[in-house]
Design an enzyme around this catalytic site. Structure first.
Site, mmCIF file in Angstrom:
data_model
loop_
_atom_site.group_PDB
_atom_site.id
_atom_site.type_symbol
_atom_site.label_atom_id
_atom_site.label_comp_id
_atom_site.label_asym_id
_atom_site.label_seq_id
_atom_site.Cartn_x
_atom_site.Cartn_y
_atom_site.Cartn_z
ATOM 1 N N SER A 1 0.832 -1.211 0.000
ATOM 2 C CA SER A 1 0.000 0.000 0.000
ATOM 3 C C SER A 1 0.863 1.256 0.000
ATOM 4 C CB SER A 1 -0.904 0.010 1.237
ATOM 5 O OG SER A 1 -1.860 -1.024 1.143
ATOM 6 N N ARG B 1 -33.566 -26.186 -8.280
ATOM 7 C CA ARG B 1 -33.556 -26.882 -6.993
ATOM 8 C C ARG B 1 -34.930 -26.800 -6.306
ATOM 9 N NH1 ARG B 1 -30.862 -30.553 -3.655
ATOM 10 N NH2 ARG B 1 -31.285 -29.982 -1.483
ATOM 11 N N LEU C 1 -26.538 -22.156 -2.984
ATOM 12 C CA LEU C 1 -26.285 -23.547 -3.386
ATOM 13 C C LEU C 1 -26.164 -24.480 -2.182
ATOM 14 C CD1 LEU C 1 -25.662 -22.131 -6.175
ATOM 15 C CD2 LEU C 1 -23.946 -23.894 -6.515
ATOM 16 N N GLU D 1 -4.010 -4.010 -6.869
ATOM 17 C CA GLU D 1 -4.150 -2.677 -7.486
ATOM 18 C C GLU D 1 -4.750 -1.656 -6.504
ATOM 19 O OE1 GLU D 1 -4.842 -2.277 -11.600
ATOM 20 O OE2 GLU D 1 -4.283 -4.352 -12.035
HETATM 21 N N1 CAA Z 1 -2.126 10.227 -10.696
HETATM 22 C C1 CAA Z 1 -1.028 11.021 -10.828
HETATM 23 N N2 CAA Z 1 -0.323 11.448 -9.764
HETATM 24 C C2 CAA Z 1 -0.738 11.077 -8.540
HETATM 25 C C3 CAA Z 1 -1.870 10.255 -8.349
HETATM 26 C C4 CAA Z 1 -2.578 9.834 -9.487
HETATM 27 N N3 CAA Z 1 -3.658 9.055 -9.383
HETATM 28 N N4 CAA Z 1 -2.042 10.037 -7.030
HETATM 29 C C5 CAA Z 1 -1.061 10.706 -6.400
HETATM 30 N N5 CAA Z 1 -0.279 11.333 -7.325
HETATM 31 C C6 CAA Z 1 0.853 12.216 -7.063
HETATM 32 C C7 CAA Z 1 0.432 13.352 -6.131
HETATM 33 O O1 CAA Z 1 -0.108 14.430 -6.883
HETATM 34 C C8 CAA Z 1 1.728 13.723 -5.474
HETATM 35 O O2 CAA Z 1 2.476 14.554 -6.334
HETATM 36 P P1 CAA Z 1 3.379 15.782 -5.786
HETATM 37 O O3 CAA Z 1 4.461 15.177 -4.975
HETATM 38 O O4 CAA Z 1 3.869 16.461 -7.016
HETATM 39 O O5 CAA Z 1 2.459 16.636 -4.957
HETATM 40 C C9 CAA Z 1 2.459 12.393 -5.378
HETATM 41 O O6 CAA Z 1 1.855 11.521 -6.344
HETATM 42 C C10 CAA Z 1 2.370 11.753 -4.016
HETATM 43 O O7 CAA Z 1 1.002 11.652 -3.676
HETATM 44 P P2 CAA Z 1 0.537 11.217 -2.221
HETATM 45 O O8 CAA Z 1 1.203 12.125 -1.225
HETATM 46 O O9 CAA Z 1 -0.938 11.122 -2.210
HETATM 47 O O10 CAA Z 1 1.243 9.791 -2.112
HETATM 48 P P3 CAA Z 1 1.269 8.724 -0.944
HETATM 49 O O11 CAA Z 1 2.651 8.226 -0.801
HETATM 50 O O12 CAA Z 1 0.589 9.285 0.276
HETATM 51 O O13 CAA Z 1 0.422 7.506 -1.541
HETATM 52 C C11 CAA Z 1 -1.497 6.226 -2.089
HETATM 53 C C12 CAA Z 1 -0.841 7.612 -1.983
HETATM 54 C C13 CAA Z 1 -2.886 6.478 -2.621
HETATM 55 C C14 CAA Z 1 -1.600 5.529 -0.734
HETATM 56 C C15 CAA Z 1 -0.666 5.371 -3.065
HETATM 57 O O14 CAA Z 1 0.578 5.027 -2.542
HETATM 58 C C16 CAA Z 1 -1.357 4.115 -3.505
HETATM 59 O O15 CAA Z 1 -2.223 4.125 -4.389
HETATM 60 N N6 CAA Z 1 -0.965 2.963 -2.903
HETATM 61 C C17 CAA Z 1 -1.458 1.669 -3.347
HETATM 62 C C18 CAA Z 1 -0.504 1.054 -4.313
HETATM 63 C C19 CAA Z 1 -1.153 -0.017 -5.122
HETATM 64 O O16 CAA Z 1 -2.264 0.124 -5.611
HETATM 65 N N7 CAA Z 1 -0.427 -1.099 -5.314
HETATM 66 C C20 CAA Z 1 -0.896 -2.154 -6.128
HETATM 67 C C21 CAA Z 1 0.264 -2.851 -6.729
HETATM 68 S S1 CAA Z 1 0.082 -3.246 -8.380
HETATM 69 C C22 CAA Z 1 -0.620 -4.773 -8.413
HETATM 70 O O17 CAA Z 1 -1.459 -5.094 -7.653
HETATM 71 C C23 CAA Z 1 -0.029 -5.585 -9.436
HETATM 72 C C24 CAA Z 1 -0.722 -6.660 -10.072
HETATM 73 O O18 CAA Z 1 -0.011 -7.430 -10.707
HETATM 74 C C25 CAA Z 1 -2.182 -6.817 -10.166
#
Ligand code: CAA
Length: 397
Positions: free
Chosen positions: A141, A277, A347, A372
């Site tokens: 996360s 059923r 079921l 994700e």
């Molecule tokens: N689009 C573009 N930029 C974004 C954004 C978005 N959706 N969300 C945040 N940002 C930018 C912010 O604008 C900010 O930019 P600045 O530094 O210029 O101000 C920067 O990113 C940091 O933003 P936050 O301070 O909000 O970041 P954070 O560290 O607090 O994290 C979070 C935010 C929402 C918790 C994020 O870390 C997150 O989404 N975590 C979950 C990760 C995830 O989904 N992992 C899944 C792994 S992939 C997977 O599952 C693979 C698979 O194979 C299926």
């Protein structure tokens, strides 16, 4: 461009082309993936042949621009494809989803012309399978807390670290990999790269033995002094976190669609079982207790579909859609688990056995609440957006 119609004279509906796509994919999935989904749930064998079949039909390049060999369809068509595939085989839907939205799309959006030419054609026709490497054993996360380092050596980078939970794992050919180029800058020091599988220093861990989507080949990727040429930088140095987040925005719409497919499969199975059923001298579908469960799932599937298509439509229209994607994923993933749970309940004892697919739907559904971005992360994303912009009209943001 799609016509997801939302004005006073026209109702929400798919275009003729979208409806044709839906029917075609449903037939293909029913005919080719159904039995195999049961088998691979037991064997864990990665169904590359399913991906190859989707490639033959042009589905692996559905959202890739025509210029690079794709079909350049709208995102609602992508939602339709993922949902219909997930309705039959959640594994195949996530293989396609990661390949399309998490690997191909960041190249479309951030790749140099040279990288687009090099990779997109082969990704579109399915000659290459894509994957996405963001998480690590110690950071999921909190994606910005990654430890994988990329050392800038001028004309190349040296990558070291371990990425985790890689869908398509060692089965993939091309990987979007995120690494720290300047740890002092935290998320602003993260950079994105494109790696190929056979490059020296890349190796893979054992397959994760998972509760559901058991054949999606999830594993770790180890990077041991991997030399990546600077041409394989995706975007600029330090752009990685924004590339990762904006890619996940699109990816989350795909997971919402996958969850909808699982919910739909659960509903279809539970309702057909209830019509056949008998108990207490009549079909159990006649009992309100059963009807109420089915009605709740059916209504929420409709609602989830609207949320998901709204998010996809906003992306197609070039509007900001981060909140809508998170809402769709949150709602649909929790719905998938609920719908599958109700299917098992309807079921009864049979639902608890491998004779029926309900138990697989329940196991497959759970991951949609985790990958994700967990449901808790979706709530954070929604909260941040609502606090910033207020709760706005559905077609604006
Ligand atoms: N689009 C573009 N930029 C974004 C954004 C978005 N959706 N969300 C945040 N940002 C930018 C912010 O604008 C900010 O930019 P600045 O530094 O210029 O101000 C920067 O990113 C940091 O933003 P936050 O301070 O909000 O970041 P954070 O560290 O607090 O994290 C979070 C935010 C929402 C918790 C994020 O870390 C997150 O989404 N975590 C979950 C990760 C995830 O989904 N992992 C899944 C792994 S992939 C997977 O599952 C693979 C698979 O194979 C299926």
């Amino acid at each position: 461009m799609n016509n997801f119609l939302i004005n006073q004279t026209q109702t929400f509906r798919f275009t003729e082309e979208q409806e044709l796509l839906r029917k075609t994919i449903r037939e293909v999935a029913e005919e080719n993936f159904k039995e195999k989904a049961r088998e691979t749930d037991k064997t864990h064998k990665f169904p590359r042949e399913n991906f190859n079949l989707l490639a033959k039909l042009g589905i692996t390049g559905l959202i890739i621009p025509e210029k690079y060999g794709g079909s350049e369809l709208d995102y609602i068509s992508y939602v339709i494809a993922i949902k219909e595939i997930a309705r039959v085989c959640a594994v195949t839907s996530v293989i396609l989803g990661v390949h399309s939205s998490l690997c191909s799309m960041p190249i479309v959006k951030f790749g140099s012309e040279c990288l687009k030419e090099k990779y997109l054609r082969k990704l579109a026709c399915g000659e290459l399978l894509g994957a996405y490497c963001l998480s690590e054993p110690g950071s999921g996360s909190d994606a910005a807390a990654m430890q994988t380092k990329a050392e800038d050596k001028g004309s190349y980078f040296i990558l070291n670290g371990t990425k985790a939970w890689i869908t398509n794992g060692s089965e993939a050919d091309v990987y979007i990999v995120f690494a720290q180029t300047n740890p002092d800058l935290k998320h602003k020091g993260i950079t994105a790269f494109i790696l190929e599988k056979n490059i020296q220093g890349v190796s893979f861990g054992k397959l994760e033995d998972k509760l559901g989507i058991r054949a999606s080949a999830t594993c770790q990727m180890h990077l041991d002094n991997v030399k990546v040429p600077e041409e394989n930088l995706l975007g600029n140095i330090g752009d990685g976190f924004k590339i990762a987040m904006s890619t996940l925005d699109r990816g989350r719409i795909g997971i919402a669609a996958q969850a909808l497919g699982i919910a739909q499969a659960s509903y279809d199975l539970a309702s057909s079982y209830a019509k056949a059923r008998e108990a207490f001298g009549q079909k159990i579908i006649n009992f309100q207790a059963i009807q109420f469960m089915l009605v709740e799932i059916a209504t929420e599937i409709e609602a989830g579909q609207l949320l998901t298509c709204q998010a996809a439509n906003m992306y197609d229209l070039g509007l900001k859609f981060t909140r809508q994607a998170a809402e769709a994923k949150l709602f649909c993933s929790e719905l998938a688990s609920k719908a599958a749970n109700k299917a098992v309940q309807i079921l009864g004892g049979y639902g608890y056995t491998t004779e029926y697919d309900a138990q697989r739907y329940l196991r497959d559904a759970k991951i949609t609440e985790i990958y994700e971005g967990t449901s808790e992360i979706q709530r954070i994303v929604i909260a941040e957006n609502i606090i910033k912009t207020g709760l706005t009209h559905m077609s604006s943001n």
